[in-house]
Design a protein around this motif. Structure first.
Motif, PDB file in Angstrom:
ATOM      1  N   ASN A  65       0.813  -1.222   0.000  1.00 17.86           N
ATOM      2  CA  ASN A  65       0.000   0.000   0.000  1.00 17.86           C
ATOM      3  C   ASN A  65       0.848   1.274   0.000  1.00 17.86           C
ATOM      4  O   ASN A  65       0.494   2.261   0.635  1.00 17.86           O
ATOM      5  N   THR A  66       1.991   1.252  -0.722  1.00 19.15           N
ATOM      6  CA  THR A  66       2.866   2.426  -0.812  1.00 19.15           C
ATOM      7  C   THR A  66       2.747   3.075  -2.183  1.00 19.15           C
ATOM      8  O   THR A  66       2.739   2.399  -3.209  1.00 19.15           O
ATOM      9  N   THR A  67       2.673   4.406  -2.183  1.00 22.90           N
ATOM     10  CA  THR A  67       2.659   5.215  -3.396  1.00 22.90           C
ATOM     11  C   THR A  67       3.858   6.158  -3.352  1.00 22.90           C
ATOM     12  O   THR A  67       4.144   6.740  -2.301  1.00 22.90           O
ATOM     13  N   ARG A  68       4.537   6.306  -4.481  1.00 22.04           N
ATOM     14  CA  ARG A  68       5.700   7.197  -4.548  1.00 22.04           C
ATOM     15  C   ARG A  68       5.267   8.607  -4.942  1.00 22.04           C
ATOM     16  O   ARG A  68       4.437   8.789  -5.830  1.00 22.04           O
ATOM     17  N   ILE A  69       5.851   9.598  -4.248  1.00 30.00           N
ATOM     18  CA  ILE A  69       5.708  11.002  -4.638  1.00 30.00           C
ATOM     19  C   ILE A  69       7.064  11.428  -5.197  1.00 30.00           C
ATOM     20  O   ILE A  69       8.052  11.476  -4.453  1.00 30.00           O
ATOM     21  N   PRO A  70       7.150  11.712  -6.494  1.00 33.13           N
ATOM     22  CA  PRO A  70       8.438  12.123  -7.057  1.00 33.13           C
ATOM     23  C   PRO A  70       8.962  13.375  -6.343  1.00 33.13           C
ATOM     24  O   PRO A  70       8.192  14.290  -6.025  1.00 33.13           O
ATOM     25  N   GLY A  71      10.264  13.391  -6.095  1.00 26.27           N
ATOM     26  CA  GLY A  71      10.862  14.489  -5.345  1.00 26.27           C
ATOM     27  C   GLY A  71      10.594  15.855  -5.944  1.00 26.27           C
ATOM     28  O   GLY A  71      10.446  16.842  -5.215  1.00 26.27           O
ATOM     29  N   ASP A  72      10.496  15.929  -7.278  1.00 25.32           N
ATOM     30  CA  ASP A  72      10.279  17.231  -7.902  1.00 25.32           C
ATOM     31  C   ASP A  72       8.814  17.678  -7.835  1.00 25.32           C
ATOM     32  O   ASP A  72       8.473  18.778  -8.254  1.00 25.32           O
ATOM     33  N   GLN A  73       7.937  16.813  -7.305  1.00 25.07           N
ATOM     34  CA  GLN A  73       6.516  17.162  -7.174  1.00 25.07           C
ATOM     35  C   GLN A  73       6.067  17.236  -5.712  1.00 25.07           C
ATOM     36  O   GLN A  73       4.877  17.337  -5.425  1.00 25.07           O
ATOM     37  N   VAL A  74       7.032  17.193  -4.784  1.00 24.22           N
ATOM     38  CA  VAL A  74       6.700  16.970  -3.378  1.00 24.22           C
ATOM     39  C   VAL A  74       5.727  18.011  -2.822  1.00 24.22           C
ATOM     40  O   VAL A  74       4.712  17.657  -2.213  1.00 24.22           O
TER      41      VAL A  74
END
Length: 198
Positions: free
Chosen positions: A105-114
């Motif tokens: 249940n993990t979703t990634r948030i790209p660092g450039d969109q934080v």
């Protein structure tokens, strides 16, 4: 959602590697596991259990997520671990790939969109978005006035240096103390919220 930050923190403001010697040795940090002598299940453990019970999702920086992802799935079977493993999780990372997100249940948030993505999450209805550890991320959230509540478990120890959650930008940020309780091991569990008109 409210963004709630929950941290083990030393008297001199260090949050680095409270859990174990190899957790985070950046900068030659040699005191990993420093929180253990002060942990007790009722007050300190209860503060974490309460924060997790009110959370609708978790938010992590990459390093903290990797540490948690390596530890919690093996602890399945107790209610706290089961909640940690089941709850939705978000990890901020420039380097992780989606196929590396093995923790359920993990979703990634790209660092450039934080900042944009976290503002979107914060604007949604629901319970708390809980942040644990993740000092780089928490510094950014505090700097951007995106923290709604700060729960600090202030432990009676000086570590002499290490990672902190506090921005070093010279800005004044006022907080109100909402609640405080002291454990038998001398830990002050303090809840703060930003005051209006910072």
């Amino acid at each position: 959602m409210r963004i709630v930050v929950s941290e083990f923190i030393s008297l001199d403001g260090v949050v680095q590697a409270p859990g174990g010697p190899e957790e985070d040795t950046d900068g030659g940090f040699a005191h990993g596991g420093w929180s253990h002598p002060f942990f007790e299940p009722e007050t300190v453990g209860g503060a974490f259990a309460d924060a997790l019970a009110k959370a609708e999702a978790l938010l992590f920086g990459r390093r903290t997520w990797q540490t948690m992802a390596a530890a919690w799935p093996e602890r399945a079977g107790d209610p706290f671990a089961d909640r940690m493993n089941a709850i939705p999780k978000h990890v901020v990372s420039h380097t992780l790939r989606d196929d590396q997100l093995a923790w359920h249940n993990t979703t990634r948030i790209p660092g450039d969109q934080v900042l944009a993505r976290i503002r979107e999450l914060r604007a949604t209805e629901g319970g708390d978005l809980l942040v644990m550890g993740s000092p780089t991320l928490v510094r950014t959230l505090l700097r951007e006035d995106l923290v709604d509540e700060l729960r600090l478990m202030i432990m009676p120890v000086l570590l002499g240096g290490g990672k902190t959650i506090f921005p070093g930008d010279g800005a004044l940020r006022s907080l109100e103390l909402v609640s405080t309780v002291t454990s038998g091991t001398g830990v002050h569990v303090c809840t703060y919220r930003p005051t209006a008109g910072k």
